[in-house]
Motif scaffolding. Structure first.
Motif, PDB file in Angstrom:
ATOM      1  N   ARG A  94      -7.532 -21.083  38.677  1.00  0.00           N
ATOM      2  CA  ARG A  94      -7.764 -20.213  37.529  1.00  0.00           C
ATOM      3  C   ARG A  94      -8.135 -18.791  37.936  1.00  0.00           C
ATOM      4  N   GLU A  95      -8.098 -18.496  39.233  1.00  0.00           N
ATOM      5  CA  GLU A  95      -8.412 -17.148  39.694  1.00  0.00           C
ATOM      6  C   GLU A  95      -7.267 -16.194  39.362  1.00  0.00           C
ATOM      7  N   GLU A  96      -7.618 -15.056  38.808  1.00  0.00           N
ATOM      8  CA  GLU A  96      -6.619 -14.107  38.346  1.00  0.00           C
ATOM      9  C   GLU A  96      -5.711 -13.624  39.472  1.00  0.00           C
ATOM     10  N   SER A  97      -6.264 -13.441  40.666  1.00  0.00           N
ATOM     11  CA  SER A  97      -5.459 -12.945  41.780  1.00  0.00           C
ATOM     12  C   SER A  97      -4.341 -13.927  42.126  1.00  0.00           C
ATOM     13  N   LYS A 122     -20.751 -17.134  60.422  1.00  0.00           N
ATOM     14  CA  LYS A 122     -20.496 -18.049  59.311  1.00  0.00           C
ATOM     15  C   LYS A 122     -19.003 -18.299  59.230  1.00  0.00           C
ATOM     16  N   ILE A 123     -18.632 -19.526  58.846  1.00  0.00           N
ATOM     17  CA  ILE A 123     -17.222 -19.860  58.661  1.00  0.00           C
ATOM     18  C   ILE A 123     -16.970 -20.127  57.183  1.00  0.00           C
ATOM     19  N   VAL A 124     -15.960 -19.485  56.658  1.00  0.00           N
ATOM     20  CA  VAL A 124     -15.526 -19.723  55.286  1.00  0.00           C
ATOM     21  C   VAL A 124     -14.147 -20.371  55.341  1.00  0.00           C
ATOM     22  N   VAL A 125     -14.077 -21.590  54.863  1.00  0.00           N
ATOM     23  CA  VAL A 125     -12.834 -22.355  54.871  1.00  0.00           C
ATOM     24  C   VAL A 125     -12.085 -22.109  53.568  1.00  0.00           C
ATOM     25  N   CYS A 126     -10.810 -21.810  53.685  1.00  0.00           N
ATOM     26  CA  CYS A 126      -9.983 -21.615  52.487  1.00  0.00           C
ATOM     27  C   CYS A 126      -8.823 -22.604  52.514  1.00  0.00           C
ATOM     28  N   PRO A 127      -8.987 -23.765  51.864  1.00  0.00           N
ATOM     29  CA  PRO A 127      -7.852 -24.687  51.747  1.00  0.00           C
ATOM     30  C   PRO A 127      -6.798 -24.048  50.852  1.00  0.00           C
ATOM     31  N   LEU A 128      -5.582 -23.948  51.329  1.00  0.00           N
ATOM     32  CA  LEU A 128      -4.524 -23.248  50.574  1.00  0.00           C
ATOM     33  C   LEU A 128      -3.872 -24.162  49.544  1.00  0.00           C
ATOM     34  N   TYR A 129      -4.715 -24.860  48.787  1.00  0.00           N
ATOM     35  CA  TYR A 129      -4.257 -25.738  47.714  1.00  0.00           C
ATOM     36  C   TYR A 129      -4.901 -25.227  46.424  1.00  0.00           C
ATOM     37  N   PRO A 130      -4.131 -24.616  45.542  1.00  0.00           N
ATOM     38  CA  PRO A 130      -4.713 -24.005  44.344  1.00  0.00           C
ATOM     39  C   PRO A 130      -5.468 -24.977  43.452  1.00  0.00           C
ATOM     40  N   ARG A 169      -4.599 -32.959  37.569  1.00  0.00           N
ATOM     41  CA  ARG A 169      -3.578 -32.876  36.522  1.00  0.00           C
ATOM     42  C   ARG A 169      -3.918 -31.789  35.490  1.00  0.00           C
ATOM     43  N   ALA A 170      -5.171 -31.743  35.068  1.00  0.00           N
ATOM     44  CA  ALA A 170      -5.588 -30.740  34.097  1.00  0.00           C
ATOM     45  C   ALA A 170      -5.473 -29.337  34.685  1.00  0.00           C
ATOM     46  N   GLN A 171      -5.818 -29.188  35.945  1.00  0.00           N
ATOM     47  CA  GLN A 171      -5.715 -27.880  36.590  1.00  0.00           C
ATOM     48  C   GLN A 171      -4.260 -27.431  36.704  1.00  0.00           C
ATOM     49  N   CYS A 172      -3.350 -28.379  36.913  1.00  0.00           N
ATOM     50  CA  CYS A 172      -1.924 -28.045  36.969  1.00  0.00           C
ATOM     51  C   CYS A 172      -1.421 -27.559  35.615  1.00  0.00           C
ATOM     52  N   PHE A 173      -1.806 -28.240  34.554  1.00  0.00           N
ATOM     53  CA  PHE A 173      -1.405 -27.803  33.217  1.00  0.00           C
ATOM     54  C   PHE A 173      -1.963 -26.416  32.905  1.00  0.00           C
ATOM     55  N   TYR A 174      -3.190 -26.162  33.338  1.00  0.00           N
ATOM     56  CA  TYR A 174      -3.794 -24.851  33.124  1.00  0.00           C
ATOM     57  C   TYR A 174      -2.993 -23.774  33.856  1.00  0.00           C
ATOM     58  N   THR A 175      -2.665 -24.050  35.121  1.00  0.00           N
ATOM     59  CA  THR A 175      -1.890 -23.092  35.915  1.00  0.00           C
ATOM     60  C   THR A 175      -0.554 -22.781  35.250  1.00  0.00           C
ATOM     61  N   ALA A 176       0.161 -23.819  34.847  1.00  0.00           N
ATOM     62  CA  ALA A 176       1.470 -23.625  34.214  1.00  0.00           C
ATOM     63  C   ALA A 176       1.347 -22.784  32.953  1.00  0.00           C
ATOM     64  N   LYS A 177       0.354 -23.076  32.142  1.00  0.00           N
ATOM     65  CA  LYS A 177       0.167 -22.334  30.889  1.00  0.00           C
ATOM     66  C   LYS A 177      -0.089 -20.860  31.151  1.00  0.00           C
ATOM     67  N   LYS A 178      -0.967 -20.549  32.087  1.00  0.00           N
ATOM     68  CA  LYS A 178      -1.316 -19.157  32.355  1.00  0.00           C
ATOM     69  C   LYS A 178      -0.162 -18.393  33.002  1.00  0.00           C
ATOM     70  N   VAL A 179       0.547 -19.045  33.913  1.00  0.00           N
ATOM     71  CA  VAL A 179       1.692 -18.376  34.549  1.00  0.00           C
ATOM     72  C   VAL A 179       2.800 -18.146  33.517  1.00  0.00           C
ATOM     73  N   ALA A 180       3.040 -19.137  32.668  1.00  0.00           N
ATOM     74  CA  ALA A 180       4.053 -18.990  31.617  1.00  0.00           C
ATOM     75  C   ALA A 180       3.705 -17.827  30.690  1.00  0.00           C
ATOM     76  N   GLU A 181       2.447 -17.697  30.357  1.00  0.00           N
ATOM     77  CA  GLU A 181       2.020 -16.578  29.504  1.00  0.00           C
ATOM     78  C   GLU A 181       2.298 -15.246  30.179  1.00  0.00           C
ATOM     79  N   LYS A 182       2.002 -15.160  31.471  1.00  0.00           N
ATOM     80  CA  LYS A 182       2.230 -13.916  32.197  1.00  0.00           C
ATOM     81  C   LYS A 182       3.718 -13.592  32.309  1.00  0.00           C
ATOM     82  N   LEU A 183       4.556 -14.621  32.327  1.00  0.00           N
ATOM     83  CA  LEU A 183       6.005 -14.431  32.439  1.00  0.00           C
ATOM     84  C   LEU A 183       6.689 -14.392  31.075  1.00  0.00           C
ATOM     85  N   ASN A 184       5.887 -14.465  30.018  1.00  0.00           N
ATOM     86  CA  ASN A 184       6.416 -14.449  28.646  1.00  0.00           C
ATOM     87  C   ASN A 184       7.396 -15.595  28.391  1.00  0.00           C
TER      88      ASN A 184
END
Length: 346
Positions: free
Chosen positions: A165-168, A122-130, A230-245
């Motif tokens: 939105r993956e925690e890792s 089986k092949i699992v493709v992982c596009p490295l675009y968050p 666009r919505a996914q980008c805003f989500y990413t920024a919000k969560k990373v900002a929270e983690k960085l205080n």
């Protein structure tokens, strides 16, 4: 055939073979002629790319690439290669791991063939675009599907869905960024994501009447915009900002790299660099979470042209925070994504 052996294909967007104009031209031709990148009718796309963009752009881009090129080659290439080698080492005796570029070398065909030679079941493709986009994610997935079809191989294929939105992933961005932010005295953090034409974002609106219909349409993920870049980008920024205080008052989200005159998603990064000094912001740090490896868009567009624009309008210092590249935190995150992130069958 070993029924338990999975083949993982890590796909990044791509890079020219060299910074010379002829190689840049070849890369841009392949990239821009993709109907998922410039999504207009073929005859118009051919005229736009072949007769207009490729007339001068290869020489302009060549000069820009030369400012970031190293003895090891393109940063995007060697960081992706280093990441792949480390993931391969982590998963040795468990799975096969190869890398590919959507455009350029090594091609997706070569990556798939390398996995098949290792007798994967089986092949699992992982596009490295968050964050999901038609231009990058869909294009890469379709390319893999076409390669498998051309090879006439009966092998199941799955792809790792957008992992914004993956925690890792979020934890890796925060930890890698924190190492560089701790010594920075900054007034504002800018989360600069790669831009897209508005029409491409609207295509992912399941309802057909939600995307870009209000100023705050991207601030929350709902059913209508679950695939909205666009919505996914805003989500990413919000969560990373929270983690960085980083408080909401101390960061902005913007989009870079627009091309042509058609409307792209806003706000624009270059215009923000012009505006911030007028608001009294003198020191800026820029994080680029949509780029998992430093490349032309971070090392030259942000760190060189972005800083010049910021200083030209009264700013004092603009600092690019490095991407995930092949940092240990990112290697661990990729291994986790390959094992547990949501997938979809091709």
């Amino acid at each position: 055939m070993n029924k338990e052996k999975i083949g993982y294909l890590l796909i990044n967007l791509g890079t020219p073979e060299s910074p010379h104009p002829e190689d840049v031209r070849t890369y841009l031709d392949e990239f821009l002629m993709d109907p998922d990148v410039i999504d207009i009718p073929y005859p118009i796309r051919w005229i736009l790319v072949k007769l207009l963009i490729l007339k001068d752009r290869p020489h302009q881009s060549s000069a820009q690439y030369k400012t970031i090129w190293t003895q090891e080659g393109s940063p995007l290439y060697f960081y992706t290669k280093a990441l792949t080698e480390q993931v391969k080492h982590r998963l040795r005796n468990q799975a096969a791991v190869e890398m590919a570029m959507r455009y350029g070398s090594p091609s997706i065909a070569k990556g798939v063939e390398a996995l098949l030679r290792q007798h994967v079941s089986k092949i699992v493709v992982c596009p490295l675009y968050p964050q999901y986009s038609l231009a990058a994610t869909k294009s890469s997935v379709v390319a893999v599907k076409n390669v498998i079809k051309k090879l006439r191989r009966e092998v199941p294929v799955e792809w790792v869905k957008a992992f914004y939105r993956e925690e890792s992933y979020l934890e890796a961005v925060a930890k890698v960024s924190e190492k560089h932010l701790k010594d920075e005295n900054y007034d504002m953090a800018v989360f600069s994501f790669h831009g897209l034409p508005e029409r491409q974002v609207k295509k992912t609106d399941k309802s057909g009447n939600y995307c870009l219909q209000s100023k705050n349409c991207s601030l929350n993920i709902v059913e209508a915009n679950v695939d909205c870049y666009r919505a996914q980008c805003f989500y990413t920024a919000k969560k990373v900002a929270e983690k960085l205080n980083i408080p909401e008052t101390k960061y902005r989200v913007a989009f870079q790299s627009r091309l042509g005159r058609t409307p792209w998603i806003k706000p624009y990064s270059d215009e923000l660099y012009q505006q911030l000094p007028k608001e009294g912001v003198k020191r800026v740090v820029v994080l680029c979470p949509s780029f998992v490896a430093d490349c032309l868009e971070t090392l030259e567009e942000v760190s060189v042209r972005g800083e010049e624009e910021f200083k030209k309008h009264g700013g004092e210092k603009l600092t690019l925070i490095p991407s995930l590249n092949a940092e240990s935190e990112w290697i661990e995150a990729v291994v986790e994504l390959l094992k547990s992130a949501p997938r979809e069958k091709l």
